[in-house]
Design an enzyme around this catalytic site. Structure first.
Site, PDB file in Angstrom:
ATOM      1  N   ILE A 115      -2.348   6.820  -4.021  1.00 55.96           N
ATOM      2  CA  ILE A 115      -3.007   5.803  -4.856  1.00 55.96           C
ATOM      3  C   ILE A 115      -3.700   4.771  -3.974  1.00 55.96           C
ATOM      4  CG2 ILE A 115      -2.614   3.977  -6.547  1.00 55.96           C
ATOM      5  CD1 ILE A 115      -0.136   5.579  -7.509  1.00 55.96           C
ATOM      6  N   MET A 171       0.786  -1.749   5.637  1.00 54.16           N
ATOM      7  CA  MET A 171       2.229  -1.617   5.783  1.00 54.16           C
ATOM      8  C   MET A 171       2.747  -0.279   5.316  1.00 54.16           C
ATOM      9  SD  MET A 171       2.479  -4.494   6.869  1.00 54.16           S
ATOM     10  CE  MET A 171       0.859  -5.171   6.977  1.00 54.16           C
ATOM     11  N   VAL A 187       0.870   3.816  -1.138  1.00 54.68           N
ATOM     12  CA  VAL A 187       1.429   3.978  -2.473  1.00 54.68           C
ATOM     13  C   VAL A 187       1.019   5.376  -2.948  1.00 54.68           C
ATOM     14  CG1 VAL A 187       1.586   3.086  -4.809  1.00 54.68           C
ATOM     15  CG2 VAL A 187       1.197   1.502  -2.914  1.00 54.68           C
ATOM     16  N   ASP A 189       1.162 -13.817  -4.312  1.00 52.06           N
ATOM     17  CA  ASP A 189      -0.031 -13.081  -3.905  1.00 52.06           C
ATOM     18  C   ASP A 189      -0.884 -12.711  -5.126  1.00 52.06           C
ATOM     19  OD1 ASP A 189      -1.673 -12.051  -1.997  1.00 52.06           O
ATOM     20  OD2 ASP A 189      -0.553 -10.182  -1.709  1.00 52.06           O
TER      21      ASP A 189
END
Lengths: 351, 636
Positions: B37, B42, B45, B164
């Site tokens: 996705i 980091m 997904v 965020d």
């Protein structure tokens, strides 16, 4: 009373019989206790304005003869994105004309030099009384796959081309006072915009900072994007005259961070403005008068991140030859780890 | 993160490297990876299929986070934080918060399994549109966003801060509902990045860069996201924290002033000026969606407005220290010297007035009106001024007795300049005169060929004069022309000098900056009408009024506009700078004091007639004349 030196027709004589050729020269401390009263004389050859403007127009139409070797300007273009050999083409004689030194070094850690540097000096002696001209550019590229060094190289080349075409050319054609010319500031801003267009087109994944200076006579005209810097160094000290377009600088200006916190901030390398970022680029313009014997220093963050301002100033002041100062500054940065590319230009204004 | 930090220097060429999961691989014997996705710094997904439901296709989202720290204890701490936050997330219950199904970790990675949301994030939506989004749609999203954040902010025992809020973390699912998708757990895994990057986060509140986050920080993120949606201007491409300078209505006029103000309040730089949490912001937004009753519109504010006007009237009177009445209009600008104010009036007189109480000291009558501003020759004790009667007068500044006059062949509207023991002034006869102060003898005159009405600028080495022909000329001190610059129309504005540049305005609508030694054009700035006002300089800025009705504050070094201040009429008065403020008169009859830093009004004072006169500021008092015949002394 320093201004008296330059004034024609001012005299110490009595009003009734002013000696026509007497020019007062006041030297430093030897100024008389009670300075004589200046007199402004009616010039014998006072011109009506119609004549004056004709003279000017004629001067503007004069063709510049390039084969007059003795009056041709010296041009010394030097450009590179790699470490340069010590300059042998320019032998600076400080105090007489514009002199400069420049150095770009890969540093101790990086695998390539993404900085680019470019310098031109023109200096002439003739009855045309052209001011010394200098163009100096530092660019610090960003991006993988050699995109960074390509972006900075294209940028210095594009700006050099545009500025020589639109300012240096006008200077040698004696067209600088043409009223329909764009302003010097506008030319410089357009040059940076051209570089932005070129980088956006050719290196879509690359970006670069740029700090560029045109010097004419006693004025510096600066255009700037990113976090490379220009400093003015003179007897009074060292002054940063560009403003970093970085997140931490903005936070300092807004009193959210101290400079000390900014130096350690995890996002201290984040810029909010650079060449190649988007089509709509806001470029800073700055113009400053340069005092005799002052120095202008341009550098990438590889220098200013490591060497404090007062140290930079001491090194520049210590050397008569600006090229030697460049070498010492780069050596110091490498001694402190040289984590980034290091680029510096030092321009010395004649005194 | 993916787009904005595309120029990261020195990062590994492929941050995910060989570690990325391939389609078909199975985690925990249960989640079969079916696609990627998103890829972030980091971790990735993935879309995966839950094999526990063999008979139906049940998709889940698997968020992978790399635990890259080499320090063993830090790694364990990171993992424990991850587990704690996953538990907390799993305990939440709100339709906009995705459900958490599972989490687990191995060697250097942690995984979070959650609800798969079929839809598009707001970033993708913004990038795909070419027109502004319907305001009702954006408002609805804003309400839903505030609703879920409000739920988090009111969480017990302590508020949850999302940290965020930005378009890429907000999805609109296939049913059109807003969902929050990234709960910032990934931040736990963030390692320091190296190399210069372009592009800031853009949506984060200023205090977050000091590591402080509160519900009000999320409110800022909501404001930034909505601002981006409504203006289509990406905050990551603007200087950080400049929302206040970019009202939404400047780019999108369909937005109401109330909605604009609500979003701007969310974007306030100071934490305590924002809505304290998203629930309160939602309340404010809800008020905007409710239709207001006709004839019943918020009475409380009207009362406040009335009080404001009353207050303004009283404040107007309170500002006057004294005022002095002349017999005709005052267009000339006063000058203050040793406790005395000197000013000319259209009643032909030059007045000397005591600044302590506005009492009359003496006046000197000329034959016609005085429109030029006086100048003081300190050592000679003279006040010098021109009159429309063609004379320049030198009058004893102490007693008002005439010392000498200089006759010219035209009106003297140019204000004199004193320097080097001489007075320099222009006349409508087209000459610039240099007159010796001690004797009144004309040392030289320079024939410009067109009326000279501006005050000459005299520096240590140069004289610069503007003429009605549009010519601006640089002379040396002996009256020899060095350079000539041509503006397209008259230059009545008086040139001023700063750092080797000379600045003036022209009837051709421009403000010019020239190199004083050569007359070369360094920059120019175009206003929207002629410029008669003479510039003033303070804090590196150039202030100049224009007939376009605005006072323009320009960066003296670049000619860029820093701010402008609008009045209700032309500005022909020349501003004066003192102590962080700029003062000027308007044809709208007002005297203004404006903050240099931001261009905001400090105060305004109403006279009865236009104010073309320019102020003199002295010891915290502003002295200015008006066409209502008065000279005013006002508290600065």
């Amino acid at each position: 009373m320093d201004f008296l030196r330059r004034i024609l027709g001012w005299s110490t004589g009595s009003e009734t019989t002013p000696p026509k050729d007497d020019i007062i020269i006041t030297q430093g401390d030897t100024e008389p206790a009670s300075p004589p009263e200046p007199i402004i004389e009616t010039p014998a050859n006072a011109q009506p304005p119609a004549e004056a403007s004709t003279t000017l127009a004629q001067a503007g139409e004069e063709e510049v003869s390039l084969d007059k070797a003795q009056t041709a300007p010296i041009m010394t273009p030097v450009a590179g994105t790699r470490q340069l050999p010590p300059l042998e083409t320019v032998v600076p004689r400080p105090g007489q004309r514009l002199t400069f030194g420049q150095l770009s070094d890969i540093g101790m850690v990086r695998g390539n030099n993404q900085d680019a540097v470019f310098s031109i000096i023109s200096s002439s002696i003739s009855s045309d009384d052209l001011p010394d001209f200098g163009l100096f550019i530092v660019a610090d590229g960003m991006g993988g796959h050699h995109d960074g060094e390509k972006a900075s190289a294209i940028t210095v080349r594009t700006i050099a081309n545009y500025v020589t075409g639109n300012i240096f050319h006008a200077l040698t054609q004696k067209q600088m006072d043409d009223e329909d010319r764009p302003t010097i500031t506008d030319v410089l801003l357009s040059a940076v915009q051209k570089a932005n267009e070129a980088v956006t087109d050719l290196i879509p994944e690359g970006g670069t900072t740029v700090t560029t200076t045109v010097i004419m006579g006693d004025r510096a005209y600066i255009a700037h994007v990113g976090d490379s810097r220009a400093y003015l160094i003179n007897d009074e000290g060292i002054e940063q005259i560009t403003r970093d377009h970085s997140l931490v600088q903005r936070l300092i200006e807004l009193d959210q961070l101290t400079p000390e916190e900014a130096a350690e901030h995890p996002q201290r390398n984040v810029l909010y403005r650079a060449i190649g970022q988007n089509d709509n680029l806001d470029v800073d313009a700055i113009t400053r008068r340069l005092l005799p014997r002052s120095c202008l220093l341009l550098c990438s963050d590889g220098l200013w991140n490591l060497i404090p301002e007062d140290v930079i100033r001491n090194v520049v002041s210590k050397h008569d030859n600006p090229q030697h100062a460049c070498h010492e500054l780069v050596d110091m940065a490498n001694d402190r780890g040289g984590p980034d590319n290091i680029t510096v230009i030092i321009v010395e204004i004649p005194g | 993160m993916v787009d904005t930090q595309k120029f990261a220097k020195n990062l590994p060429e492929q941050p995910m490297g060989e570690g990325a999961l391939q389609p078909g691989s199975v985690l925990q014997g249960r989640y079969r990876i079916t696609g990627v996705i998103g890829v972030g710094g980091m971790g990735s997904v993935y879309q995966a299929r839950d094999l526990r439901f063999p008979n139906v296709t049940r998709h889940v989202a698997v968020k992978e986070m790399l635990n890259l720290t080499s320090d063993q204890s830090v790694r364990e701490l990171t993992l424990r934080t991850f587990e704690r936050e996953s538990d907390m997330l799993a305990s939440l219950s709100h339709p906009a918060v995705p459900e958490i199904y599972d989490y687990f970790s191995n060697k250097d990675r942690a995984y979070l399994v959650m609800e798969y949301i079929n839809g598009r994030d707001l970033e993708a939506i913004i990038n795909s549109i070419t027109e502004f989004l319907p305001i009702e749609t954006v408002l609805q999203w804003a309400l839903e966003l505030c609703d879920v954040l409000g739920y988090l902010h009111l969480h017990e025992p302590e508020p949850i801060v999302f940290r965020d809020v930005k378009p890429s973390n907000i999805m609109i699912d296939q049913h059109g509902r807003l969902r929050l998708v990234d709960f910032g757990i990934a931040k736990t895994f963030q390692v320091g990045q190296k190399g210069t990057m372009i592009g800031t986060e853009g949506y984060s509140a200023p205090e977050q860069y000091r590591g402080e986050a509160s519900p009000a920080s999320d409110v800022y993120g909501v404001g930034a996201t909505i601002h981006h949606l409504l203006t289509r201007r990406d905050p990551r491409l603007e200087p950080p924290f400049t929302f206040a300078e970019r009202p939404i209505r400047d780019t999108n006029s369909a937005v109401s002033a109330e909605l604009d103000a609500t979003i701007m309040k969310a974007l306030a730089f100071e934490v305590n000026e924002r809505f304290p949490n998203a629930a309160l912001m939602k309340e404010a937004l809800e008020k905007l969606t409710k239709p207001s009753f006709v004839g019943f519109s918020r009475p409380s504010e009207e009362v406040a407005d009335d009080l404001g006007e009353w207050g303004a009237l009283e404040e107007n009177e309170a500002r006057i220290i004294w005022r002095f009445q002349c017999e005709d209009e005052v267009r000339s600008s006063p000058v203050v010297h040793r406790g005395v104010l000197y000013v000319g009036a259209y009643d032909n007189n030059l007045y000397a007035i005591s600044i302590s109480d506005g009492s009359f000291k003496w006046k000197y009558p000329t034959e016609e009106g005085i429109s030029s501003s006086p100048a003081i020759a300190e050592t000679e004790n003279l006040v010098l001024f021109g009159s429309l009667d063609h004379l320049l007068y030198a009058v004893d500044s102490r007693v008002g007795q005439i010392a000498w006059t200089v006759p010219t062949q035209g009106s003297v509207q140019s204000s004199p300049a004193i320097a080097h023991g001489h007075v320099f002034f222009g006349s409508d006869d087209g000459n610039l005169y240099a007159v010796r102060l001690s004797t009144g003898r004309v040392q030289w005159k320079w024939a410009g060929g067109a009326p000279i009405r501006s005050r000459p600028l005299v520096t240590g080495e140069n004289i610069v004069i503007g003429m009605e022909s549009g010519d601006v000329v640089g002379l040396d001190l002996s009256g020899q022309m060095i350079w000539r610059f041509k503006a397209k129309r008259a230059v009545t504005s008086s040139p001023v000098e700063h750092d080797g540049l000379v600045f003036f305005g022209s009837m051709d609508w421009h403000v010019y900056a020239l190199d004083i030694t050569r007359g070369w054009k360094v920059w120019s700035y175009r206003t929207n009408k002629p410029v008669i006002s003479s510039p003033a300089i303070g804090e590196g800025k150039l202030f100049v009024g224009s007939v376009d009705g605005s006072l323009h504050a320009l960066d003296a070094s670049s000619g860029k506009e820093r701010w402008h201040f609008d009045t209700e009429g032309q500005i022909t008065s020349s501003p004066a700078y003192a102590d962080g403020a700029v003062y000027f008169g308007g044809i709208d009859g007002k005297v203004y004091s404006v903050e240099v830093k931001n261009g905001r009004a400090r105060w305004q004072f109403e006279t009865k007639s236009p104010v073309p006169s320019s102020p003199a500021v002295h010891d915290g008092v502003v002295y200015i004349g008006s066409m209502d015949h008065y000279i005013y002394a006002l508290k600065a």
